[in-house]
Design a protein around this motif. Structure first.
Motif, PDB file in Angstrom:
ATOM      1  N   TYR A  30       0.830  -1.207   0.000  1.00  0.00           N
ATOM      2  CA  TYR A  30       0.000   0.000   0.000  1.00  0.00           C
ATOM      3  C   TYR A  30       0.866   1.260   0.000  1.00  0.00           C
ATOM      4  N   SER A  31       1.877   1.275   0.865  1.00  0.00           N
ATOM      5  CA  SER A  31       2.756   2.444   0.947  1.00  0.00           C
ATOM      6  C   SER A  31       3.537   2.645  -0.350  1.00  0.00           C
ATOM      7  N   ALA A  32       3.980   1.534  -0.947  1.00  0.00           N
ATOM      8  CA  ALA A  32       4.725   1.621  -2.200  1.00  0.00           C
ATOM      9  C   ALA A  32       3.855   2.203  -3.310  1.00  0.00           C
ATOM     10  N   LEU A  33       2.592   1.804  -3.367  1.00  0.00           N
ATOM     11  CA  LEU A  33       1.676   2.326  -4.389  1.00  0.00           C
ATOM     12  C   LEU A  33       1.438   3.825  -4.204  1.00  0.00           C
TER      13      LEU A  33
ATOM     14  N   GLN B 105       1.623  10.665 -10.720  1.00  0.00           N
ATOM     15  CA  GLN B 105       0.283  11.227 -10.899  1.00  0.00           C
ATOM     16  C   GLN B 105      -0.480  10.522 -12.022  1.00  0.00           C
ATOM     17  N   ASP B 106      -0.079   9.275 -12.316  1.00  0.00           N
ATOM     18  CA  ASP B 106      -0.692   8.517 -13.405  1.00  0.00           C
ATOM     19  C   ASP B 106      -0.553   7.029 -13.073  1.00  0.00           C
ATOM     20  N   TRP B 107      -1.659   6.382 -12.684  1.00  0.00           N
ATOM     21  CA  TRP B 107      -1.605   4.978 -12.279  1.00  0.00           C
ATOM     22  C   TRP B 107      -1.130   4.077 -13.409  1.00  0.00           C
ATOM     23  N   SER B 108      -1.403   4.451 -14.664  1.00  0.00           N
ATOM     24  CA  SER B 108      -1.020   3.599 -15.793  1.00  0.00           C
ATOM     25  C   SER B 108       0.487   3.547 -15.996  1.00  0.00           C
ATOM     26  N   LYS B 109       1.231   4.439 -15.363  1.00  0.00           N
ATOM     27  CA  LYS B 109       2.692   4.459 -15.465  1.00  0.00           C
ATOM     28  C   LYS B 109       3.366   3.685 -14.334  1.00  0.00           C
TER      29      LYS B 109
ATOM     30  N   SER C 160      -1.053  -7.422  -4.473  1.00  0.00           N
ATOM     31  CA  SER C 160      -1.120  -6.018  -4.891  1.00  0.00           C
ATOM     32  C   SER C 160      -2.489  -5.660  -5.442  1.00  0.00           C
ATOM     33  N   SER C 161      -3.231  -6.667  -5.951  1.00  0.00           N
ATOM     34  CA  SER C 161      -4.552  -6.404  -6.522  1.00  0.00           C
ATOM     35  C   SER C 161      -5.599  -6.101  -5.448  1.00  0.00           C
ATOM     36  N   LEU C 162      -5.238  -6.288  -4.182  1.00  0.00           N
ATOM     37  CA  LEU C 162      -6.153  -5.943  -3.101  1.00  0.00           C
ATOM     38  C   LEU C 162      -6.418  -4.444  -3.055  1.00  0.00           C
ATOM     39  N   TYR C 163      -5.527  -3.677  -3.668  1.00  0.00           N
ATOM     40  CA  TYR C 163      -5.652  -2.216  -3.642  1.00  0.00           C
ATOM     41  C   TYR C 163      -6.088  -1.673  -4.991  1.00  0.00           C
ATOM     42  N   SER C 164      -6.816  -2.491  -5.758  1.00  0.00           N
ATOM     43  CA  SER C 164      -7.215  -2.077  -7.104  1.00  0.00           C
ATOM     44  C   SER C 164      -8.136  -0.870  -7.096  1.00  0.00           C
ATOM     45  N   ASP C 165      -8.765  -0.582  -5.935  1.00  0.00           N
ATOM     46  CA  ASP C 165      -9.628   0.595  -5.857  1.00  0.00           C
ATOM     47  C   ASP C 165      -8.834   1.895  -5.931  1.00  0.00           C
ATOM     48  N   LEU C 166      -7.520   1.819  -5.692  1.00  0.00           N
ATOM     49  CA  LEU C 166      -6.700   3.029  -5.744  1.00  0.00           C
ATOM     50  C   LEU C 166      -6.589   3.575  -7.166  1.00  0.00           C
ATOM     51  N   GLY C 167      -6.431   2.678  -8.152  1.00  0.00           N
ATOM     52  CA  GLY C 167      -6.244   3.135  -9.519  1.00  0.00           C
ATOM     53  C   GLY C 167      -5.924   1.987 -10.454  1.00  0.00           C
ATOM     54  N   ASN C 168      -5.804   2.316 -11.721  1.00  0.00           N
ATOM     55  CA  ASN C 168      -5.639   1.317 -12.779  1.00  0.00           C
ATOM     56  C   ASN C 168      -4.158   1.072 -13.069  1.00  0.00           C
ATOM     57  N   TYR C 169      -3.406   0.614 -12.061  1.00  0.00           N
ATOM     58  CA  TYR C 169      -1.990   0.323 -12.257  1.00  0.00           C
ATOM     59  C   TYR C 169      -1.821  -1.065 -12.877  1.00  0.00           C
TER      60      TYR C 169
ATOM     61  N   ASN D 245      -4.353  -4.787 -12.328  1.00  0.00           N
ATOM     62  CA  ASN D 245      -4.753  -5.070 -10.959  1.00  0.00           C
ATOM     63  C   ASN D 245      -5.115  -6.539 -10.764  1.00  0.00           C
ATOM     64  N   GLY D 246      -4.345  -7.428 -11.398  1.00  0.00           N
ATOM     65  CA  GLY D 246      -4.504  -8.848 -11.183  1.00  0.00           C
ATOM     66  C   GLY D 246      -5.476  -9.526 -12.114  1.00  0.00           C
TER      67      GLY D 246
END
Length: 311
Positions: A27-30, A38-42, A53-62, A307-308
């Motif tokens: 979570y902290s790394a994300l 400022q861009d989850w896709s990057k 890591s997919s547990l935090y998919s609500d944060l953005g589309n990484y 996100n998994g």
């Protein structure tokens, strides 16, 4: 060889996050990565933690690359290279501990070779190639590592052997944190961190705090301060063309180095080695490291997912 005035140059971040399970490493790394881009896709996560890591998919589309065992250094290197070719800005290796102690990692490789001291001569170069890849990448890289309680057997005042607890220790090879720009240790379940190493001067000897995107923004400002280096050791975005045989002595060591990194087969690497004998000594570790990578090819079925969720 010449002296020159010191100047701060722009750098790529090499940051470590360590802590026990549940302390918030991923979570902290994300949050850090998002603050920098400022861009989850990057952002890409090389996930060895069963898609945690997919547990935090609500944060953005990484992006997520699920890396399965065996966790050899070469598979990590190939995963980083895939991120580079995909124009990722920040790579999160979650976690780097598997490269050392996971299934197919360095400790198991050493054991399979016989577990003798001399067997490290075959394992250490492979681990060092992984470290070099982190240091030379043209992406910002954040690594997470697990921590375990560190014990030792000491002789007490009564002459008896006793177990002594020394706090916690990162699960990776000793000295890993010395390669990093910043090393944060997560202290508890509240996601509080402190800096155990900090070349930026932003966090050292400061009270414990929570990582936020603002933390990443501050770090990026530090990375981008200074002059842009024209002699970066990072792999270039475009392949370097090596002169033909008749011009072989005009190629610089940096050009040959980059050509080594771009080699896609043992035959291609061997041709480079034969073409430039003047660099056999200085670039021998790089030839050997690339050869090892090409021998231990990553599973071709590994691809990015969002996100998994498999593409």
């Amino acid at each position: 060889m010449q002296l020159k005035q010191s100047q701060k140059q722009q750098v790529k971040l090499r940051l470590g996050l360590s802590g026990a399970s549940g302390f918030g490493k991923t979570y902290s790394a994300l949050l850090l990565a998002y603050g920098m881009t400022q861009d989850w896709s990057k952002i890409a996560v090389i996930d060895t933690e069963n898609s945690s890591s997919s547990l935090y998919s609500d944060l953005g589309n990484y992006n997520v690359l699920d890396l399965q065992a065996p966790y050899s250094p070469e598979r990590y290197i190939q995963a980083i290279e895939l991120c580079e070719k995909s124009n990722i800005s920040v790579v999160i290796i979650d976690s780097a501990s598997h490269e050392w102690s996971g299934t197919g990692g360095c400790l198991q490789i050493h054991e399979q070779l016989g577990g003798r001291f001399q067997d490290w001569a075959n394992v250490s170069p492979r681990h060092q190639a992984f470290i070099n890849k982190i240091l030379q990448s043209n992406c910002h890289i954040i690594t997470t590592t697990r921590r375990k309680i560190d014990y030792s057997l000491d002789i007490g005042l009564n002459g008896r052997t006793q177990v002594v607890k020394h706090g916690t220790k990162e699960i990776t090879r000793d000295g890993f944190e010395y390669e990093l720009t910043i090393n944060f240790e997560l202290m508890n379940e509240n996601h509080l961190v402190k800096a155990s190493k900090d070349r930026t001067g932003l966090f050292m000897n400061k009270p414990e705090f929570k990582i936020t995107p603002e933390t990443g923004r501050l770090i990026l400002e530090w990375c981008n301060s200074g002059i842009k280096s024209d002699n970066s050791s990072a792999i270039r975005d475009t392949p370097i063309e090596i002169p033909q045989q008749s011009q072989q002595f005009e190629a610089t060591e940096e050009e040959v180095y980059n050509a080594i990194q771009d080699s896609n087969s043992i035959a291609e690497l061997l041709a480079l080695y034969k073409q430039f004998p003047q660099y056999h000594i200085s670039l021998k570790p790089d030839f050997e490291a690339r050869k090892t990578i090409l021998i231990h090819i990553i599973n071709p079925n590994n691809q990015f997912s969002r996100n998994g969720h498999q593409k």
